[in-house]
Enzyme design. Structure first.
Site, short mmCIF file in Angstrom:
data_model
loop_
_atom_site.label_atom_id
_atom_site.label_comp_id
_atom_site.label_asym_id
_atom_site.label_seq_id
_atom_site.Cartn_x
_atom_site.Cartn_y
_atom_site.Cartn_z
N LYS A 102 0.85 -1.20 0.00
CA LYS A 102 0.00 0.00 0.00
C LYS A 102 0.88 1.24 0.00
CE LYS A 102 -3.90 1.89 2.69
NZ LYS A 102 -4.81 1.61 3.81
N SER A 177 -9.67 1.60 3.08
CA SER A 177 -8.83 2.30 2.14
C SER A 177 -7.80 1.42 1.44
CB SER A 177 -8.08 3.41 2.89
OG SER A 177 -7.26 2.83 3.90
N SER A 201 -9.91 -0.82 7.43
CA SER A 201 -9.54 -0.73 6.02
C SER A 201 -9.15 -2.06 5.39
CB SER A 201 -8.36 0.24 5.88
OG SER A 201 -7.73 0.07 4.65
N1 GLN Z 1 -13.15 3.40 6.60
C1 GLN Z 1 -12.47 3.87 7.76
C2 GLN Z 1 -12.18 5.34 7.66
O1 GLN Z 1 -12.43 5.92 6.63
C3 GLN Z 1 -11.24 3.09 8.04
C4 GLN Z 1 -10.13 3.33 7.08
C5 GLN Z 1 -8.88 2.69 7.50
O2 GLN Z 1 -8.88 1.70 8.25
N2 GLN Z 1 -7.78 3.20 7.02
O3 GLN Z 1 -11.71 5.94 8.57
#
Ligand code: GLN
Length: 499
Positions: A102, A177, A201
């Site tokens: 990532k 993400s 995420s």
């Molecule tokens: N969907 C969650 C957020 O937008 C978690 C994203 C993540 O774990 N990076 O904060």
């Protein structure tokens, strides 16, 4: 032989067409399968990297999982191929295995954008600790993956470089993400990818893309060299085709790190024993908050399989989990607003010239950050401001502590807690336009980060949507330090169904 709990290629085989649009090197191939072939020489790291690069060329125009592809990985692949000839099975555990990373994890000399325009041309000047460790174990980094800007999102639609598509249905999101990492594995380019998890995420992306994901006990994996989002929540973890691979990658990455004072050692928490049969709690009250009917059906059949295999599944009460989303969307933006202050047009990346320093900051940040990042910085700054600190940030932190206490009580009665990973399968690109409905996707995953416990997401079959079979996942949570227990259960219920 245990009934399969969910390998997507085994379950629902009448309607599942997942094999057809996966192809190439990984196509569900595990690291241990690759390793065996590398050792015998039946398949080499050089072939693996060549196949991965070819598959990315063929499919990534549509999927957009990769932000950068490292063609020079072929050099490392040649070396690894030679080394297997000399060392055979004495070679390091990940030697020659292509892995995608990532793009918020620093690899020295590679672009590290965090999915943001503000870092579009930023090149990392050092390796993250987990990158050093993976490299030492022989992994070959094949490319960086797309992500929601600074990891804020649940769909990868917030990337400054266009959305990633779900390989199971390109009209839909791969989750986020870590959607680029998930799509990279699901499309068959690599057997494994690394993502980061602040509120779910990796688990949510793995669930939408039919993969295994592991989120460790907070502190088990170093955050050094990982772009900070919410420092008290962030952890990196693997996305793989089986639980054993997730464990292997996790064990390579884990460990105390002098560069990250929040890393823990093996004896930080009391030992969590591994058992043959587990008592698993289901927070029925919490699940009432809107789970898709088909997802709930799969969840109930997963429970039946667990019971048939001799585990006991009981109801538990976790009323405070319902406050998880509210607490997360206060604590997290508070940390975001402070962590992202460093992108000021002076230290890293984009610089837009203003008439004075203040205007430099304002113009750079206005031009460099996307809408979701700005929303969270505003929210975070507000909840931390002198007049509102106690009412919002202070309260959210109190809720976190109470959730921890509530969980500790539940883990006195049960070994694990289970929920669906997400309330519904992958949604369509552009379908959820208001931020709150996107935030609601995280309902089952954020309590894990807020309390710092470990969790694993495992495929639990597919549901049909408009003629497509969409993967969904089941999440098991363990007590602090219970990482090994989650791997043990995962291997029992999932990996045994793969053979
Ligand atoms: N969907 C969650 C957020 O937008 C978690 C994203 C993540 O774990 N990076 O904060």
């Amino acid at each position: 032989m245990r009934a399969p709990l969910g390998r997507i290629n085994n379950m629902d085989n009448k309607s599942n067409s997942s094999k057809n649009h996966r192809g190439g090197l990984s196509n569900g191939v595990t690291i241990s399968e690759l390793r065996k072939k590398f050792v015998t020489g039946e398949y080499t790291p050089l072939q693996a990297v060549n196949d991965a690069l070819a598959l990315i060329k063929e499919k990534d125009g549509e999927i957009n999982a990769f932000l950068d592809v490292y063609e020079d990985a072929l050099e490392a692949a040649k070396e690894a191929t030679e080394r297997y000839k000399k060392d055979g099975d004495k070679a390091p555990a990940l030697l020659g295995v292509p892995i995608a990373i990532k793009n918020n994890i620093l690899i020295k000399g590679r672009k590290a954008t965090g999915g943001s325009k503000i870092l579009e041309n930023y090149t990392a000047v050092y390796d993250a600790t987990i990158i050093e460790k993976l490299r030492e174990a022989g992994a070959i980094f094949i490319g960086s993956t797309n992500m929601d800007e600074f990891a804020m999102g649940s769909s990868t639609e917030n990337s400054a470089f266009g959305p990633t598509k779900n390989p199971y249905d390109p009209a839909r999101v791969p989750g986020g993400s870590s959607g680029g990492s998930a799509a990279a594995v699901a499309m068959g380019a690599v057997s494994a990818a690394i993502g980061t998890d602040t509120g779910g995420s990796i688990r949510q992306s793995a669930s939408f893309c039919g993969l295994v994901e592991f989120k460790t006990t907070y502190g088990a994996v170093s955050r050094y060299g990982r772009m900070a989002m919410g420092s008290s929540l962030d952890q990196a973890g693997p996305l793989t085709n089986c639980v054993a691979d997730a464990q292997l990658l996790h064990e390579v990455m884990a460990g105390k790190d002098k560069m990250d004072m929040t890393t823990i050692s093996d004896d930080t928490y009391p030992e969590v024993p591994i058992k043959d049969k587990y008592t698993i709690g289901v927070p029925r009250g919490f699940l009432k908050s809107g789970v898709d009917k088909d997802v709930m059906e799969k969840f109930e059949s997963t429970i039946k399989v667990l019971v048939a295999a001799g585990h006991s599944v009981v109801d538990v009460e976790l009323p405070l989990f319902e406050q998880g989303l509210a607490a997360y969307y206060i604590s997290m933006p508070a940390e975001v607003s402070s962590n992202l202050a460093r992108y000021d047009g002076v230290r890293y990346g984009l610089h837009v010239e203003g008439k004075d320093l203040l205007e430099d900051y304002m113009k750079t940040r206005a031009a460099g950050f996307g809408a979701e990042v700005k929303r969270r910085i505003l929210l975070g700054t507000y909840v931390l401001s002198a007049g509102y600190f106690d009412a919002y940030y202070g309260k959210a932190e109190q809720v976190r502590n109470m959730m921890r206490a509530e969980l500790a009580g539940v883990f006195k009665k049960v070994d694990l807690v289970m929920t669906p990973t997400t309330p519904a399968p992958a949604f369509k690109i552009g379908e959820l336009s208001d931020p709150l409905s996107v935030y609601a996707q995280d309902i089952f995953t954020v309590p894990v980060n807020l309390t710092g416990i470990p969790a694993i997401s495992i495929p639990m079959g597919t549901v049909e949507r408009e003629g497509k079979s969409l993967p969904i996942g089941v999440q098991y949570m363990g007590p602090h330090g219970g990482d090994a227990r989650l791997f043990a259960l995962g291997k029992l219920v999932y990996d045994t169904s793969l053979s």
